[in-house]
Design a protein around this motif. Sequence first.
Motif, PDB file in Angstrom:
ATOM      1  N   SER A   1       0.823  -1.207   0.000  1.00  0.00           N
ATOM      2  CA  SER A   1       0.000   0.000   0.000  1.00  0.00           C
ATOM      3  C   SER A   1       0.859   1.260   0.000  1.00  0.00           C
ATOM      4  O   SER A   1       0.466   2.289  -0.563  1.00  0.00           O
ATOM      5  N   LEU A   2       2.045   1.187   0.623  1.00  0.00           N
ATOM      6  CA  LEU A   2       2.936   2.348   0.635  1.00  0.00           C
ATOM      7  C   LEU A   2       3.507   2.615  -0.751  1.00  0.00           C
ATOM      8  O   LEU A   2       3.680   3.766  -1.155  1.00  0.00           O
ATOM      9  N   LEU A   3       3.827   1.550  -1.481  1.00  0.00           N
ATOM     10  CA  LEU A   3       4.405   1.715  -2.812  1.00  0.00           C
ATOM     11  C   LEU A   3       3.414   2.313  -3.799  1.00  0.00           C
ATOM     12  O   LEU A   3       3.819   2.775  -4.871  1.00  0.00           O
ATOM     13  N   ARG A   4       2.132   2.305  -3.441  1.00  0.00           N
ATOM     14  CA  ARG A   4       1.146   2.945  -4.321  1.00  0.00           C
ATOM     15  C   ARG A   4       1.144   4.462  -4.158  1.00  0.00           C
ATOM     16  O   ARG A   4       0.526   5.164  -4.957  1.00  0.00           O
ATOM     17  N   HIS A   5       1.855   4.945  -3.137  1.00  0.00           N
ATOM     18  CA  HIS A   5       2.015   6.381  -2.953  1.00  0.00           C
ATOM     19  C   HIS A   5       3.269   6.837  -3.699  1.00  0.00           C
ATOM     20  O   HIS A   5       4.341   6.234  -3.567  1.00  0.00           O
ATOM     21  N   THR A   6       3.147   7.903  -4.444  1.00  0.00           N
ATOM     22  CA  THR A   6       4.258   8.379  -5.267  1.00  0.00           C
ATOM     23  C   THR A   6       5.488   8.693  -4.433  1.00  0.00           C
ATOM     24  O   THR A   6       6.613   8.332  -4.796  1.00  0.00           O
ATOM     25  N   ARG A   7       5.297   9.371  -3.299  1.00  0.00           N
ATOM     26  CA  ARG A   7       6.462   9.798  -2.510  1.00  0.00           C
ATOM     27  C   ARG A   7       7.249   8.614  -1.968  1.00  0.00           C
ATOM     28  O   ARG A   7       8.476   8.661  -1.898  1.00  0.00           O
ATOM     29  N   PHE A   8       6.555   7.544  -1.594  1.00  0.00           N
ATOM     30  CA  PHE A   8       7.257   6.381  -1.057  1.00  0.00           C
ATOM     31  C   PHE A   8       7.933   5.575  -2.162  1.00  0.00           C
ATOM     32  O   PHE A   8       8.986   4.973  -1.941  1.00  0.00           O
ATOM     33  N   LEU A   9       7.334   5.554  -3.343  1.00  0.00           N
ATOM     34  CA  LEU A   9       7.991   4.903  -4.480  1.00  0.00           C
ATOM     35  C   LEU A   9       9.259   5.659  -4.862  1.00  0.00           C
ATOM     36  O   LEU A   9      10.326   5.048  -5.090  1.00  0.00           O
ATOM     37  N   LEU A  10       9.181   6.996  -4.912  1.00  0.00           N
ATOM     38  CA  LEU A  10      10.362   7.813  -5.199  1.00  0.00           C
ATOM     39  C   LEU A  10      11.423   7.636  -4.117  1.00  0.00           C
ATOM     40  O   LEU A  10      12.614   7.544  -4.415  1.00  0.00           O
ATOM     41  N   LEU A  11      10.986   7.599  -2.859  1.00  0.00           N
ATOM     42  CA  LEU A  11      11.930   7.436  -1.748  1.00  0.00           C
ATOM     43  C   LEU A  11      12.629   6.082  -1.825  1.00  0.00           C
ATOM     44  O   LEU A  11      13.843   5.994  -1.571  1.00  0.00           O
ATOM     45  N   THR A  12      11.912   5.041  -2.190  1.00  0.00           N
ATOM     46  CA  THR A  12      12.519   3.714  -2.317  1.00  0.00           C
ATOM     47  C   THR A  12      13.635   3.720  -3.349  1.00  0.00           C
ATOM     48  O   THR A  12      14.750   3.224  -3.098  1.00  0.00           O
ATOM     49  N   HIS A  13      13.365   4.281  -4.504  1.00  0.00           N
ATOM     50  CA  HIS A  13      14.388   4.343  -5.556  1.00  0.00           C
ATOM     51  C   HIS A  13      15.536   5.262  -5.149  1.00  0.00           C
ATOM     52  O   HIS A  13      16.700   4.984  -5.475  1.00  0.00           O
ATOM     53  N   LEU A  14      15.229   6.323  -4.434  1.00  0.00           N
ATOM     54  CA  LEU A  14      16.277   7.240  -3.987  1.00  0.00           C
ATOM     55  C   LEU A  14      17.219   6.549  -3.003  1.00  0.00           C
ATOM     56  O   LEU A  14      18.452   6.681  -3.112  1.00  0.00           O
ATOM     57  N   LEU A  15      16.672   5.797  -2.068  1.00  0.00           N
ATOM     58  CA  LEU A  15      17.502   5.080  -1.087  1.00  0.00           C
ATOM     59  C   LEU A  15      18.331   3.988  -1.756  1.00  0.00           C
ATOM     60  O   LEU A  15      19.516   3.808  -1.448  1.00  0.00           O
ATOM     61  N   LEU A  16      17.714   3.249  -2.682  1.00  0.00           N
ATOM     62  CA  LEU A  16      18.454   2.200  -3.394  1.00  0.00           C
ATOM     63  C   LEU A  16      19.587   2.795  -4.219  1.00  0.00           C
ATOM     64  O   LEU A  16      20.706   2.266  -4.245  1.00  0.00           O
ATOM     65  N   CYS A  17      19.309   3.899  -4.897  1.00  0.00           N
ATOM     66  CA  CYS A  17      20.330   4.550  -5.721  1.00  0.00           C
ATOM     67  C   CYS A  17      21.472   5.078  -4.856  1.00  0.00           C
ATOM     68  O   CYS A  17      22.643   4.945  -5.208  1.00  0.00           O
ATOM     69  N   ASP A  18      21.136   5.671  -3.712  1.00  0.00           N
ATOM     70  CA  ASP A  18      22.163   6.188  -2.808  1.00  0.00           C
ATOM     71  C   ASP A  18      23.072   5.073  -2.301  1.00  0.00           C
ATOM     72  O   ASP A  18      24.292   5.229  -2.246  1.00  0.00           O
ATOM     73  N   ASN A  19      22.474   3.954  -1.914  1.00  0.00           N
ATOM     74  CA  ASN A  19      23.274   2.842  -1.403  1.00  0.00           C
ATOM     75  C   ASN A  19      24.156   2.244  -2.492  1.00  0.00           C
ATOM     76  O   ASN A  19      25.307   1.863  -2.222  1.00  0.00           O
ATOM     77  N   LEU A  20      23.641   2.149  -3.716  1.00  0.00           N
ATOM     78  CA  LEU A  20      24.444   1.664  -4.824  1.00  0.00           C
ATOM     79  C   LEU A  20      25.624   2.593  -5.083  1.00  0.00           C
ATOM     80  O   LEU A  20      26.770   2.154  -5.270  1.00  0.00           O
ATOM     81  N   GLN A  21      25.359   3.880  -5.087  1.00  0.00           N
ATOM     82  CA  GLN A  21      26.419   4.859  -5.328  1.00  0.00           C
ATOM     83  C   GLN A  21      27.479   4.827  -4.231  1.00  0.00           C
ATOM     84  O   GLN A  21      28.687   4.853  -4.506  1.00  0.00           O
ATOM     85  N   GLN A  22      27.029   4.765  -2.990  1.00  0.00           N
ATOM     86  CA  GLN A  22      27.968   4.708  -1.870  1.00  0.00           C
ATOM     87  C   GLN A  22      28.825   3.443  -1.929  1.00  0.00           C
ATOM     88  O   GLN A  22      30.024   3.480  -1.653  1.00  0.00           O
ATOM     89  N   LEU A  23      28.201   2.329  -2.312  1.00  0.00           N
ATOM     90  CA  LEU A  23      28.943   1.074  -2.432  1.00  0.00           C
ATOM     91  C   LEU A  23      30.014   1.167  -3.511  1.00  0.00           C
ATOM     92  O   LEU A  23      31.169   0.755  -3.309  1.00  0.00           O
ATOM     93  N   LEU A  24      29.655   1.712  -4.671  1.00  0.00           N
ATOM     94  CA  LEU A  24      30.618   1.855  -5.759  1.00  0.00           C
ATOM     95  C   LEU A  24      31.754   2.797  -5.380  1.00  0.00           C
ATOM     96  O   LEU A  24      32.921   2.546  -5.684  1.00  0.00           O
ATOM     97  N   TRP A  25      31.421   3.888  -4.704  1.00  0.00           N
ATOM     98  CA  TRP A  25      32.436   4.839  -4.266  1.00  0.00           C
ATOM     99  C   TRP A  25      33.384   4.192  -3.256  1.00  0.00           C
ATOM    100  O   TRP A  25      34.592   4.422  -3.262  1.00  0.00           O
ATOM    101  N   THR A  26      32.825   3.364  -2.371  1.00  0.00           N
ATOM    102  CA  THR A  26      33.649   2.674  -1.375  1.00  0.00           C
ATOM    103  C   THR A  26      34.570   1.660  -2.046  1.00  0.00           C
ATOM    104  O   THR A  26      35.754   1.551  -1.688  1.00  0.00           O
ATOM    105  N   ILE A  27      34.037   0.926  -3.026  1.00  0.00           N
ATOM    106  CA  ILE A  27      34.861  -0.036  -3.761  1.00  0.00           C
ATOM    107  C   ILE A  27      36.009   0.673  -4.470  1.00  0.00           C
ATOM    108  O   ILE A  27      37.160   0.211  -4.450  1.00  0.00           O
ATOM    109  N   THR A  28      35.702   1.806  -5.092  1.00  0.00           N
ATOM    110  CA  THR A  28      36.749   2.575  -5.767  1.00  0.00           C
ATOM    111  C   THR A  28      37.809   3.040  -4.787  1.00  0.00           C
ATOM    112  O   THR A  28      39.011   2.964  -5.069  1.00  0.00           O
TER     113      THR A  28
END
Length: 306
Positions: free
Chosen positions: A52-79
Amino acid sequence: MDFDCNVTTLKSQTQINSTVFHQVKMVSMCVSCTLNTVLSVPLLLVIVRSPSLLRHTRFLLLTHLLLCDNLQQLLWTITAVLLRSREGIPVTQCLIFCAIIQACSLVDLFLSTALAVDRFIAVRWPLRYESLMGRRRKRTVAAIWTSAVVLIGVALCINLSTIQVDFTLPRCRPLIMSPCLSRTSALVLYYTVGTAVLVPLCFLTILGCFCLLCWDIHSGLPCTRRACVTLSLQVAQAILFSVPVVTNSYLIPGYLHSDALDIATTITYNLGVSLIPLVYGYRSRELQQRMLQAAHWNKVNNRSLS
């Protein structure tokens, strides 16, 4: 300022001892990546487990934002870890790593802008919110990821075709390669136009939404102190997040970049990233209630099992 493109010239642009520099970068990235993961995982678990939360735009955007941030941080740490262990990185690997990280930065920027617009419409026109934002949430997310990948993919292709050198860089910083490029090269023009257009447009949109909401509040729109604090934190997060996007661009001459600026930019960016789950996640009353419910259910299940 013109330079010859050779290893000696590129190494002369380093001001701090490489071991110390890479150690500081690695420690700062490891701390930031760990902190961001600890803050993001509870939010992601609560949102993903609640359709039900994913049907809300803000929570869907927040989910992708958090996933993208963690991916970026992981890549930066690996580098950072690779640079610490090898004291350098091949040009091609550096360009690919940086392209992926920059794509994540663009996605973050676009998602932050979409969140600002979403909050503005939700507060300004609550009765029309579902018709304006609800039906377009999936297309908005898809467009954000696609545009970022296409823009950075084009930049990477220009990078790989323009910079015809093959040696180990002391720093994985694309701007350190500026001596190998002319000021009118396709790469420099592409990055300059992209940074000069996209970044101001996104931040003007965020600032515009913030100013309009502040004006509505001043004009008598009901608003609590909590909402004002949240808006202020969103602006602070956007400012901290924007610093590296500008300092790592070709808008600033290459000779002004330094190791100290690189470290300061990294720390500033990490602060901006760490604020995202705090501002957009933990200040949401709905997510707070869901996390309390999840914690209560876990306690009940543990007691029943024991």
